[in-house]
Design an enzyme around this catalytic site. Structure first.
Site, PDB file in Angstrom:
ATOM      1  N   GLY A  12       0.787  -1.230   0.000  1.00  0.00           N
ATOM      2  CA  GLY A  12       0.000   0.000   0.000  1.00  0.00           C
ATOM      3  C   GLY A  12       0.819   1.280   0.000  1.00  0.00           C
ATOM      4  O   GLY A  12       0.340   2.326   0.431  1.00  0.00           O
ATOM      5  N   ASN A  14       1.647   2.992  -2.657  1.00  0.00           N
ATOM      6  CA  ASN A  14       0.943   3.916  -3.563  1.00  0.00           C
ATOM      7  C   ASN A  14      -0.313   4.464  -2.889  1.00  0.00           C
ATOM      8  O   ASN A  14      -0.612   5.657  -3.021  1.00  0.00           O
ATOM      9  CB  ASN A  14       0.580   3.203  -4.872  1.00  0.00           C
ATOM     10  CG  ASN A  14       1.743   3.193  -5.852  1.00  0.00           C
ATOM     11  OD1 ASN A  14       2.097   4.216  -6.398  1.00  0.00           O
ATOM     12  ND2 ASN A  14       2.349   2.045  -6.031  1.00  0.00           N
ATOM     13  N   HIS A 109       1.834   0.675 -13.366  1.00  0.00           N
ATOM     14  CA  HIS A 109       2.635  -0.505 -13.716  1.00  0.00           C
ATOM     15  C   HIS A 109       4.114  -0.088 -13.691  1.00  0.00           C
ATOM     16  O   HIS A 109       4.470   0.941 -14.295  1.00  0.00           O
ATOM     17  CB  HIS A 109       2.233  -1.017 -15.105  1.00  0.00           C
ATOM     18  CG  HIS A 109       2.974  -2.240 -15.519  1.00  0.00           C
ATOM     19  ND1 HIS A 109       2.696  -3.496 -15.025  1.00  0.00           N
ATOM     20  CD2 HIS A 109       4.014  -2.385 -16.373  1.00  0.00           C
ATOM     21  CE1 HIS A 109       3.539  -4.369 -15.573  1.00  0.00           C
ATOM     22  NE2 HIS A 109       4.341  -3.725 -16.387  1.00  0.00           N
TER      23      HIS A 109
HETATM   24  C1  GRF Z   1       4.386  -1.173  -7.029  1.00  0.00           C
HETATM   25  O1  GRF Z   1       5.670  -1.207  -7.605  1.00  0.00           O
HETATM   26  C2  GRF Z   1       3.361  -1.080  -8.133  1.00  0.00           C
HETATM   27  O2  GRF Z   1       3.853  -0.489  -9.297  1.00  0.00           O
HETATM   28  C3  GRF Z   1       3.025  -2.511  -8.391  1.00  0.00           C
HETATM   29  O3  GRF Z   1       2.974  -3.070  -7.098  1.00  0.00           O
HETATM   30  C4  GRF Z   1       4.072  -2.506  -6.345  1.00  0.00           C
HETATM   31  C5  GRF Z   1       3.739  -2.409  -4.876  1.00  0.00           C
HETATM   32  O4  GRF Z   1       2.770  -1.463  -4.711  1.00  0.00           O
HETATM   33  N1  GRF Z   1       1.787  -2.637  -9.112  1.00  0.00           N
HETATM   34  P1  GRF Z   1       2.200  -0.977  -3.266  1.00  0.00           P
HETATM   35  O5  GRF Z   1       3.355  -0.806  -2.294  1.00  0.00           O
HETATM   36  O6  GRF Z   1       1.253  -2.060  -2.777  1.00  0.00           O
HETATM   37  O7  GRF Z   1       1.520   0.316  -3.595  1.00  0.00           O
END
Ligand code: GRF
Length: 219
Positions: A12, A14, A109
């Site tokens: 999480g 992002n 992505h």
């Molecule tokens: C990130 O690198 C994203 O680009 C990919 O999953 C990874 C982890 O994302 N789709 P998060 O820490 O769960 O946001």
């Protein structure tokens, strides 16, 4: 105020960047719910500590992918979202689901699409000896990681980079900036998906926006 629903499966980071942007008043939208297919997703705790409604729709509860997709869509629609944000969401969803949220659903992505759709993008960029690598925010369409691209950020691959160091730099230097920016543009109705093409502030995007297009609060 537009409603956002964020879909996660993991850490999480992002999601955290989106919550930070919302708290700073940079999103002009409200994260109404965070939904995960995994009850152990660390991002659920991030959402809860921010006071955001969370829900788990375990894909393991459904023998048919289409049943999972329908349950997930129902859970999402309970929040009447204007924007659905896939943030580290690791399930492949079907066409019916995608059509239901067509033009309203984004994904990030970790590659310079169309290069390296699918998994292990950092390893593949290193193996190919690419000088540049990065991340892409795109509208979600039936083509996995193939939807119309909104914004891309690139960085130089360093000689000593491993897949881990590269992933971390792409995440921190690029993803956590371009995703909140893209969601902010969506919340201001500055992005549309029309006949399979991205329109930005009313004009077709000839190429994805870049780090240079980031507004000051997202740099
Ligand atoms: C990130 O690198 C994203 O680009 C990919 O999953 C990874 C982890 O994302 N789709 P998060 O820490 O769960 O946001």
């Amino acid at each position: 105020m537009k409603n956002i629903v964020v879909l996660i499966s993991g850490q999480g980071r992002n999601l955290q960047a989106l919550i930070k942007a919302q708290c700073a008043g940079h999103l002009s939208a409200h994260i109404a719910a965070v939904i995960s297919n995994r009850a152990d997703a660390a991002g659920l705790e991030i959402a809860r500590s921010a006071g955001i409604h969370t829900q788990t729709v375990p894909h393991t509860d459904y023998s048919l992918r289409s049943d999972f997709d329908a349950a997930l869509a129902e859970a999402i629609d309970r929040h009447q979202p204007h924007i659905v944000v896939m943030a580290g969401f690791m399930r492949v969803v079907g066409e019916t689901f995608i059509q239901r949220f067509n033009g309203r659903m984004l994904n990030i992505h970790p590659s310079l699409l169309p290069k390296y759709s699918g998994l292990h993008t950092h390893q593949r960029a290193l193996a190919a000896g690419d000088a540049e690598h990065g991340a892409t925010v795109h509208f979600v369409t039936a083509e996995l990681d193939g939807g119309p691209r909104i914004i891309q950020g690139a960085l130089s691959v360093q000689a000593q980079d491993t897949a881990q160091t590269l992933a971390a730099r792409v995440l921190h230097e690029i993803e956590l900036k371009i995703y909140p920016q893209a969601v902010a543009w969506m919340a201001r109705d500055e992005l549309q998906l029309l006949d399979g093409a991205v329109r930005f502030r009313g004009a077709p995007l000839a190429a994805p926006l870049t780090m240079q297009d980031l507004e000051p609060e997202f740099r």
